[in-house]
Design a protein around this motif. Sequence first.
Motif, mmCIF file in Angstrom:
data_model
loop_
_atom_site.group_PDB
_atom_site.id
_atom_site.type_symbol
_atom_site.label_atom_id
_atom_site.label_comp_id
_atom_site.label_asym_id
_atom_site.label_seq_id
_atom_site.Cartn_x
_atom_site.Cartn_y
_atom_site.Cartn_z
ATOM 1 N N SER A 196 0.845 -1.208 0.000
ATOM 2 C CA SER A 196 0.000 0.000 0.000
ATOM 3 C C SER A 196 0.874 1.249 0.000
ATOM 4 O O SER A 196 0.615 2.205 -0.732
ATOM 5 N N LYS A 197 1.919 1.236 0.827
ATOM 6 C CA LYS A 197 2.803 2.406 0.899
ATOM 7 C C LYS A 197 3.539 2.594 -0.427
ATOM 8 O O LYS A 197 3.670 3.708 -0.929
ATOM 9 N N ALA A 198 4.016 1.474 -0.977
ATOM 10 C CA ALA A 198 4.752 1.552 -2.243
ATOM 11 C C ALA A 198 3.836 2.041 -3.366
ATOM 12 O O ALA A 198 4.262 2.806 -4.229
ATOM 13 N N LEU A 199 2.573 1.626 -3.312
ATOM 14 C CA LEU A 199 1.621 2.068 -4.339
ATOM 15 C C LEU A 199 1.397 3.575 -4.259
ATOM 16 O O LEU A 199 1.370 4.269 -5.277
ATOM 17 N N ALA A 200 1.262 4.081 -3.038
ATOM 18 C CA ALA A 200 1.063 5.526 -2.853
ATOM 19 C C ALA A 200 2.250 6.283 -3.462
ATOM 20 O O ALA A 200 2.081 7.270 -4.186
ATOM 21 N N GLN A 201 3.447 5.787 -3.196
ATOM 22 C CA GLN A 201 4.655 6.428 -3.732
ATOM 23 C C GLN A 201 4.666 6.358 -5.261
ATOM 24 O O GLN A 201 4.956 7.332 -5.942
ATOM 25 N N LYS A 202 4.333 5.182 -5.816
ATOM 26 C CA LYS A 202 4.326 4.996 -7.276
ATOM 27 C C LYS A 202 3.352 5.963 -7.939
ATOM 28 O O LYS A 202 3.642 6.568 -8.957
ATOM 29 N N LEU A 203 2.162 6.075 -7.339
ATOM 30 C CA LEU A 203 1.141 6.953 -7.928
ATOM 31 C C LEU A 203 1.649 8.381 -8.003
ATOM 32 O O LEU A 203 1.421 9.096 -8.968
ATOM 33 N N CYS A 204 2.349 8.793 -6.942
ATOM 34 C CA CYS A 204 2.880 10.154 -6.903
ATOM 35 C C CYS A 204 3.894 10.396 -8.007
ATOM 36 O O CYS A 204 3.906 11.449 -8.618
ATOM 37 N N VAL A 205 4.738 9.389 -8.241
ATOM 38 C CA VAL A 205 5.778 9.540 -9.257
ATOM 39 C C VAL A 205 5.158 9.506 -10.661
ATOM 40 O O VAL A 205 5.500 10.302 -11.534
ATOM 41 N N ARG A 206 4.202 8.578 -10.852
ATOM 42 C CA ARG A 206 3.667 8.357 -12.200
ATOM 43 C C ARG A 206 2.636 9.396 -12.624
ATOM 44 O O ARG A 206 2.488 9.674 -13.804
ATOM 45 N N MET A 207 1.860 9.903 -11.651
ATOM 46 C CA MET A 207 0.755 10.779 -12.041
ATOM 47 C C MET A 207 1.211 12.232 -12.029
ATOM 48 O O MET A 207 1.130 12.917 -11.012
ATOM 49 N N GLY A 208 1.662 12.672 -13.179
ATOM 50 C CA GLY A 208 2.189 14.024 -13.313
ATOM 51 C C GLY A 208 1.163 15.088 -12.950
ATOM 52 O O GLY A 208 1.512 16.238 -12.692
ATOM 53 N N ARG A 209 -0.086 14.702 -12.897
ATOM 54 C CA ARG A 209 -1.181 15.621 -12.591
ATOM 55 C C ARG A 209 -0.998 16.276 -11.204
ATOM 56 O O ARG A 209 -1.426 17.397 -10.962
ATOM 57 N N TYR A 210 -0.353 15.532 -10.283
ATOM 58 C CA TYR A 210 -0.197 16.055 -8.922
ATOM 59 C C TYR A 210 1.213 16.579 -8.684
ATOM 60 O O TYR A 210 2.183 16.011 -9.168
ATOM 61 N N ARG A 211 1.276 17.677 -7.934
ATOM 62 C CA ARG A 211 2.575 18.292 -7.663
ATOM 63 C C ARG A 211 3.374 17.411 -6.692
ATOM 64 O O ARG A 211 4.550 17.197 -6.852
ATOM 65 N N SER A 212 2.711 16.913 -5.685
ATOM 66 C CA SER A 212 3.334 15.948 -4.767
ATOM 67 C C SER A 212 2.236 15.208 -3.999
ATOM 68 O O SER A 212 1.058 15.350 -4.333
ATOM 69 N N GLY A 213 2.616 14.483 -2.981
ATOM 70 C CA GLY A 213 1.596 13.686 -2.304
ATOM 71 C C GLY A 213 1.781 13.601 -0.799
ATOM 72 O O GLY A 213 2.824 13.993 -0.258
ATOM 73 N N ARG A 214 0.769 13.117 -0.143
ATOM 74 C CA ARG A 214 0.836 12.856 1.296
ATOM 75 C C ARG A 214 0.284 11.466 1.546
ATOM 76 O O ARG A 214 -0.680 11.057 0.906
ATOM 77 N N LEU A 215 0.908 10.769 2.476
ATOM 78 C CA LEU A 215 0.344 9.490 2.898
ATOM 79 C C LEU A 215 0.055 9.589 4.374
ATOM 80 O O LEU A 215 0.942 9.938 5.161
ATOM 81 N N MET A 216 -1.174 9.326 4.745
ATOM 82 C CA MET A 216 -1.535 9.306 6.166
ATOM 83 C C MET A 216 -1.844 7.852 6.524
ATOM 84 O O MET A 216 -2.768 7.251 5.961
ATOM 85 N N CYS A 254 -3.199 9.965 0.040
ATOM 86 C CA CYS A 254 -3.489 8.547 0.230
ATOM 87 C C CYS A 254 -3.704 8.304 1.716
ATOM 88 O O CYS A 254 -2.874 8.715 2.535
ATOM 89 N N VAL A 255 -4.801 7.658 2.042
ATOM 90 C CA VAL A 255 -5.083 7.340 3.450
ATOM 91 C C VAL A 255 -4.995 5.829 3.590
ATOM 92 O O VAL A 255 -5.719 5.096 2.918
ATOM 93 N N LEU A 256 -4.068 5.367 4.427
ATOM 94 C CA LEU A 256 -3.900 3.929 4.621
ATOM 95 C C LEU A 256 -4.482 3.537 5.975
ATOM 96 O O LEU A 256 -4.007 4.000 7.014
ATOM 97 N N ILE A 257 -5.513 2.711 5.924
ATOM 98 C CA ILE A 257 -6.113 2.250 7.184
ATOM 99 C C ILE A 257 -5.671 0.807 7.389
ATOM 100 O O ILE A 257 -6.165 -0.111 6.725
ATOM 101 N N ASP A 258 -4.699 0.651 8.280
ATOM 102 C CA ASP A 258 -4.090 -0.655 8.483
ATOM 103 C C ASP A 258 -4.932 -1.457 9.478
ATOM 104 O O ASP A 258 -5.508 -0.885 10.402
ATOM 105 N N GLU A 259 -4.993 -2.760 9.273
ATOM 106 C CA GLU A 259 -5.725 -3.667 10.171
ATOM 107 C C GLU A 259 -7.152 -3.198 10.360
ATOM 108 O O GLU A 259 -7.652 -3.053 11.476
ATOM 109 N N VAL A 260 -7.820 -3.008 9.237
ATOM 110 C CA VAL A 260 -9.155 -2.398 9.246
ATOM 111 C C VAL A 260 -10.188 -3.251 9.984
ATOM 112 O O VAL A 260 -11.202 -2.752 10.469
#
Length: 440
Positions: A196-216, A254-260
């Motif tokens: 999940s964390k790696a996906l959030a990072q990948k999306l940030c790199v690949r999606m030029g639409r966004y200036r940067s990202g946050r993961l909570m 990106c909001v990661l809810i672990d052990e939902v």
Amino acid sequence: MATMTCHPTMHIEICLKDSARKDVSYSELRTEVSRHLSLHCSGLYISHCNLLLKSFDRDTNFADKVKSISVDLELNDSESESRLKTLGEHWKCTRHSFYVFGLNESMPSSDDLVLSCNKEEEEEDMTVATHWRLPCSEFHGLWESLVYDSSVKAQLLSYASTALLFSDRDVDQHIVSCNRVILLHGPPGTGKTSLSKALAQKLCVRMGRYRSGRLMEINSHSLLSKWFAESGKLVNRIFEEIEKFAQNSELLVCVLIDEVESLSAARSAAIKSTEPTDAVRVVNAFLTRIDKIKKYPNVMIMTTSNVTGAIDLAFVDRADIKHYIGKPSVPAIYHIYRSCFEELIRVGIISGSCSSVLELRELEESFSYKRDAQATTSQSLYEISRLSEGFSGRTLRKLPFLAHAFYLKSVGVESSVFIEALRKAVLKQKKEEEELTHTD
Ligand SMILES: Nc1ncnc2c1ncn2[C@@H]1O[C@H](COP(=O)(O)OP(=O)(O)OP(=O)(O)O)[C@@H](O)[C@H]1O
Ligand SMILES: [Mg+2]
């Protein structure tokens, strides 16, 4: 009627060194990297569809600017079955997409999101939420380090990109329904949180639409610990912060809810008792806030769970992707061990006649004719991979360390000696796991 062909794509992510971030010419960099990949990587095999290049010859023009280059192949169905190809061969028959980015070095922050509890005079702090600025150095290389048999990584990435594209274009939800919620479920230690964390990072790199990202990252288990009185306030604080980020449409949140499953377990346990408790109030407040935050088009919700059955939570129920993440198969285990071996060779803990381990497809061919040190080491490693079937990814990544700690304790050992230590560590681990299941 003309048939549509889907060309395989090579995604090339160029991660810049900190010192080069200001004055680099992107077009020159692309030209230099293209030349390098097409000419100098002809002998490099690309396995499991991705590759992370971390060291470059001094004579490449970009060595002082580039920290790493990640190469990711998006193959079409017919390609995935074909023989193992080198990076150079793939280069010739793929479309190329380039991404250039720098990493945030700042540490994850959990300011104000710590639950302090005074339990019989003992102060104890528990972090319930942490946030990162993406892309960050902590998650760099995480995506490439995760190995799965199916195309789970590619599927997740294309699902998440499409979901974000649809919401960005304001596609009417009543006509084309699409939720930005992902659920990864499966046994412990299979990489759900990491993925999940790696996906959030990948999306940030690949999606030029966004200036940067946050993961909570929200740990539901800590949030619902016994100190509920503070949890209510914390839920508000967490969501105030998320909402502040989400209001900036140039940020991907990106909001990661672990052990939902902790959320639904707490609620159903409390509902069974006669009075509504703090637990119910906290969970309900949490779910209401999640539903509200989901309405922002730049928010992606990722959830993970160890429970594979139904999870009684409306927002998980509406997840468009529910992916089961299982334990690695023998080929995936071999790939994980191989990466551990190469890392230990890189730092000189393993040395001697074998300076690399064969890629799986090369290994299959090697059984018939090769007898050198590399083939012997690789074949033994495959045998140990078979012995390790049933271990989680977490255990597998720990075993080379345990092998060294228990049976070697020295530097510069021959690969055959390390292989034997690894075999012993695997057998010891198997015995321990068997003893644990017997006492259950
Ligand atoms: N498929 C895999 N390939 C490579 N490494 C893996 C894999 N699965 C797990 N790992 C390793 O195990 C570590 C732990 O994984 P992680 O904590 O993400 O698992 P999890 O599924 O969230 O576990 P839990 O259910 O206990 O929370 C990762 O850092 C990673 O190094
Ligand atoms: Mg986890």
